[in-house]
Scaffold this motif. Structure first.
Motif: not given
Length: 651
Positions: A253-271
């Protein structure tokens, strides 16, 4: 005053301690987590920078002027690996401390390979990357130890076609570890060139499984630290942005516009990276919750790009120490270029290294040498020397600093062209007559600096020392710039006609030169030719009027030549005119030549040794009565050998 602890104040102390410890743990917020990211100023310049997750504390770690990008943290947060083209113009994997110090290369930037997309393993011991080191036009997934050793290929490209440049292969890129280190997620276009998909495989490269199946371009996978999801970028077929799926490929499923995702250490966020309309659409870092809420801009650098963020992990295993500074070597060959440009190597030449380090070695039997363990960013000078050779160039300067001019890998290969200094006989055969001193000349060739010596000696050929010649030996010394030296061999005149004889000549034990060329020669001894004695540097014969003992010029005393008893008798003196027991004066022939070109034979009346001068022979001849005044040339012949020409002066 003394303080007593009662049961009541024990309880009070315990409460104080609990409150104190609580204030340490909860009295202030923990420091914000950091992100490493690519901070750019253009297509050809980017650096690695840090920023707090609240957008504060931006710090640049690497220098501008290169394309440093795609950072990945060690599990304890103390180290960062990233890709950079700062060496040799090709991307390689570098490692540094989290404050930017201790920068070292893990892949060998001196080799003609490109290495990108590093990812640090959860246990800190290994690093994934993509590289073309497996072959031309092949980009595959590799893994190496965290110190750069033992690179191992995990995937093998599929050939998808060919073109004018040869086979066309698929590409495997962007590997990332599962949180437990047992799996690797990556993207590959192994099914079709324009359609990369997301795959997972075991950590040893086995059992690759395709997760995405669509017409979109799926890439940049990132495994969530809790192991349940994979974020990735997808574009095409109605898709454009960041998507999330379960670790088995489901629930895409789609999350957001953009590219190059990386997770926060607690898996709650992405940069992630996206265009910023408020900054001329420069790339900017954003954060978002894993459920798609609270999208927020993290960096605000105007026209400066911010990409490829990576959240710092902490508390994980400490990685093994990084490799030490790169070491280099210089190797080469000393070649005898007087024979060929790539001629034979010369052994025993001293190779001396000076500069940031000092070392000495000698060339082996093939003229080869190697000096290793040279540190990075050093300046050196290399020279070759031998007393027997001249070297070109005299020295070679080099350094082990970028851009590593002349290096292939971490080795610099050089060649010294050697010009020999050698001594040899100027000819293979020398000639001398009996009764002479044979002059034997030796040449020095090539590089004429310094002093050279060589020993010479004679030995019997068909001639015998003591009866045919005087044996000699000695040493010739050539000072700087001198090209020729000679020695003499006395030849004995034995007054006996005999065939030609030979003496052997040898050169040995050269110093300051090398043994090559004509080191042996032959001296051939011939029976001598008659030699009329004449005055000094003139050709005037040593002759007497045998009746009056008056030196020439002679006044003729005869009126006729034949039958007259008083014609002028002339005594000539010569060497090497010795009659055998069975010979008389008739064996000697004397010819005369007037200046008008008239020639005639002179009667020989006497041939015999001069008393007390047994090396000298007297020859009496009669002159005709009608000779004109002036010069009369004469020669003497014995057994077919003619003498030099001498001159009598006639009044």
């Amino acid at each position: 005053m003394r303080f007593r602890i009662t049961s009541r104040n024990r309880l009070a102390c315990l409460i104080v301690l609990i409150l104190a410890s609580t204030s340490v743990a909860f009295g202030q917020n923990p420091p914000p987590r950091k992100l490493a990211y690519t901070y750019g100023g253009g297509a050809f310049s980017s650096t690695i920078a840090l920023i707090n997750e609240d957008g504060s504390g931006q710090t640049q770690l690497t220098n501008a002027g290169f394309t440093d990008s795609y950072p990945s943290w060690s599990p304890d947060g103390s180290q960062i690996v990233f890709q950079s083209n700062r060496y040799a113009g090709r991307h390689n994997i570098l490692r540094m401390n989290s404050n930017g110090t201790g920068l070292v290369s893990l892949t060998d930037f001196a080799l003609p390979y490109t290495s990108v997309d590093p990812s640090w393993s959860p246990d800190g011991t290994k690093i994934l990357f993509a590289s073309d080191r497996g072959g031309t036009r092949r980009v595959e997934i590799w893994v190496m130890n965290a110190d750069g050793t033992n690179p191992v290929r995990l995937t093998t490209n599929v050939q998808l076609g060919s073109d004018s440049n040869g086979p066309v292969y698929s590409s495997d890129l962007e590997p990332a570890w599962s949180p437990d280190g047992s799996k690797i997620v990556f993207r590959s276009n192994r099914t079709a060139l324009p359609n990369p998909e997301i795959y997972i495989m075991n950590a040893d490269g086995s059992n690759p499984v395709r997760l995405t199946t669509n017409t979109a371009e799926d890439k940049e996978p990132a495994w969530s630290p809790d192991g349940t999801r994979i974020a990735f970028f997808s574009r095409g077929g109605g898709r454009d942005g960041i998507y999330i799926m379960d670790a088995n490929g489901g629930n895409d499923h789609s999350l957001t516009n953009g590219a190059q995702p990386a997770w926060s250490p607690d898996s709650t966020k992405l940069v992630f990276t996206d265009f910023n309309p408020q900054a001329n659409y420069a790339f900017t870092l954003y954060t978002i919750n894993a459920d798609g809420s609270e999208r927020a801009k993290l960096t605000n650098n105007g026209n400066i790009d911010s990409m490829a963020g990576a959240w710092q992990t902490t508390g994980g295993p400490v990685p093994p120490p990084p490799p030490g500074p790169a070491v280099y070597s210089v190797s080469g060959r000393v070649v005898d270029t007087s024979i060929a440009q790539n001629g034979p190597g010369i052994s025993g030449v001293t190779i001396t290294l000076t500069g940031s380090a000092s070392a000495t070695t000698t060339t082996d039997s093939g003229g080869n040498f190697l000096i290793g363990n040279l540190m990075e960013n050093g300046s050196y000078s290399l020279s070759a020397s031998s007393p027997d050779w001249g070297m070109s160039p005299p020295s070679i300067a080099f350094n082990t600093s970028y851009p590593y001019t002349g290096f292939v890998g971490r080795n610099l290969s050089v060649q010294f062209d050697a010009s020999p200094k050698f001594l040899q006989f100027i000819t293979a055969t020398y000639f001398a007559g009996e009764g002479s001193n044979a002059t034997i000349t030796v040449d020095r060739w090539g590089y004429l600096t310094g002093t050279s010596t060589i020993d010479y000696a004679t030995s019997n050929g068909t001639a015998t020392a003591g009866s045919d010649y005087v044996a000699v030996s000695g040493t010739l010394r050539f000072n700087q710039g001198e090209t020729q030296k000679s020695f003499t061999v006395p030849i004995i005149y034995d007054k006996t006609p005999e065939p030609n004889e030979t003496i052997n000549l040898t050169l040995t034990n050269p110093t300051g030169s090398t043994a090559r060329g004509r080191q042996t020669a032959v001296l051939q001894i011939n029976d001598p030719f008659p030699e009329i004695i004449h005055e000094g540097n003139f050709s005037l014969a040593a002759a007497l009027n045998a009746e009056t003992w008056v030196r020439d010029p002679f006044t003729l005393t005869t009126t006729s030549f034949l039958g007259d008893n008083t014609p002028t008798r002339v005594a000539l003196f010569a060497r090497f005119v010795d009659l055998l027991p069975n010979e008389d004066a008739s064996a000697v022939t004397v010819m005369a030549y007037t200046s008008q070109g008239v020639s005639f034979q002179l009667p020989v009346e006497f041939v015999g040794p001069v008393p007390e001068f047994d090396w000298l022979t007297q020859i009496n001849v009669r002159l005709p009565n009608n000779l004109p005044s002036g010069s009369l040339s004469i020669t003497i012949s014995l057994r077919g050998k003619a003498s030099n020409t001498a001159v009598l002066r006639i009044k």
